[in-house]
Design an enzyme around this catalytic site. Sequence first.
Site, PDB file in Angstrom:
ATOM      1  N   ASN A   1       8.348  13.288  -7.550  1.00  0.00           N
ATOM      2  CA  ASN A   1       9.451  13.291  -6.587  1.00  0.00           C
ATOM      3  C   ASN A   1      10.494  12.207  -6.867  1.00  0.00           C
ATOM      4  OD1 ASN A   1       8.529  15.485  -5.118  1.00  0.00           O
ATOM      5  ND2 ASN A   1       7.308  14.224  -3.720  1.00  0.00           N
TER       6      ASN A   1
ATOM      7  N   ASN B   1      10.906   9.907  -2.593  1.00  0.00           N
ATOM      8  CA  ASN B   1      11.707  11.121  -2.767  1.00  0.00           C
ATOM      9  C   ASN B   1      13.205  10.891  -2.572  1.00  0.00           C
ATOM     10  OD1 ASN B   1      11.547  10.704  -0.004  1.00  0.00           O
ATOM     11  ND2 ASN B   1      11.323  12.868   0.500  1.00  0.00           N
TER      12      ASN B   1
ATOM     13  N   HIS C   1       0.794   5.730  -6.925  1.00  0.00           N
ATOM     14  CA  HIS C   1       2.233   5.991  -6.925  1.00  0.00           C
ATOM     15  C   HIS C   1       3.056   4.715  -7.083  1.00  0.00           C
ATOM     16  CE1 HIS C   1       4.391   9.635  -6.842  1.00  0.00           C
ATOM     17  NE2 HIS C   1       4.731   9.712  -5.580  1.00  0.00           N
TER      18      HIS C   1
ATOM     19  N   TYR D   1       1.140   0.975   1.042  1.00  0.00           N
ATOM     20  CA  TYR D   1       1.230   1.646  -0.251  1.00  0.00           C
ATOM     21  C   TYR D   1       0.939   0.719  -1.431  1.00  0.00           C
ATOM     22  CZ  TYR D   1       3.490   5.329   2.449  1.00  0.00           C
ATOM     23  OH  TYR D   1       3.768   6.303   3.367  1.00  0.00           O
TER      24      TYR D   1
ATOM     25  N   ASP E   1       4.512   6.440 -12.302  1.00  0.00           N
ATOM     26  CA  ASP E   1       3.157   6.934 -12.521  1.00  0.00           C
ATOM     27  C   ASP E   1       3.205   8.353 -13.073  1.00  0.00           C
ATOM     28  OD1 ASP E   1       4.161   7.433  -9.711  1.00  0.00           O
ATOM     29  OD2 ASP E   1       2.482   8.829  -9.775  1.00  0.00           O
TER      30      ASP E   1
END
Length: 202
Positions: free
Chosen positions: A127, A81, A34, A29, A106
Site C-alpha cells: 500500500n 496507504n 510493516h 506499530y 518491507d
Amino acid sequence: MVVNLFGNKGKSASLDWILVCLGNPGDKYENTRHNVGFQTADALGEKLHTPIQRLKFKALTATVEYGGAKVLVMKPTTYMNLSGEAVREACQFYKLPPERVLVVCDDVSLPVGKLRLRKSGTAGGHNGLRSIIGQLHSDQFPRLKIGVGEKPHPDYDLADWVLGKFPKEDRAVIDRTVDRALDALECAFSQGLDRAMSRYNG
C-alpha cells in the site's frame, strides 16, 4: 496534457536524494513487519547521530550527508496507504524527479532478512508503494525491499501478518539486515544503483 510536477529533470542544487522509509506512526506499530522502513531510518539516524524528528512534508525528516550525497530522510507521519502525499510534497519542493526518490519498505514475498534493490517496479500489493506511485504518477523510482517472510498459510490475513511483530528468532535477523540495508544505501548513493544491486541483491 501531462503536467510536470517536479520541475527540471536535473537533480536539485540543494539535495541529491530523498530517502523515504515507510512505516505506520504510533507506538503500537513499533517493531512490526510493516515498519522495517522506519527501523532503517532510525538506525541511520543513530549511525549519523542525527535524529529523524523535524516535522516537514507530512513526515519526520532530517537532512544528512551519506555516501557522499546530501539526502533528505523521511518517515511519513500519515498511515502507510497515504505515504505518497509526503513524498509528492518533498519532490515538488526540491524539484527532484521520481528517479531521485529511494524508498525502503518491507516485502512479504522475500524470505526474512533478504534484501532486494530495484530501480523501478509495480506496487506488488504494497500500500505504501501504491500510494507513492499514485502521487508521483510514476513507478520509476528505486526501492530497497527488506524481506519479512511470507504468511504462514494462504488463509492468514495479510494485514494481520504485516502488522504483527517479529518473533524472537527473526528479530535478530532483521536487526542485522537493517545494518546491511544501511551499507546498501551508502553504496547506492556513493557508487550508484547498479553497483549496490550487484553487491547486495544476493
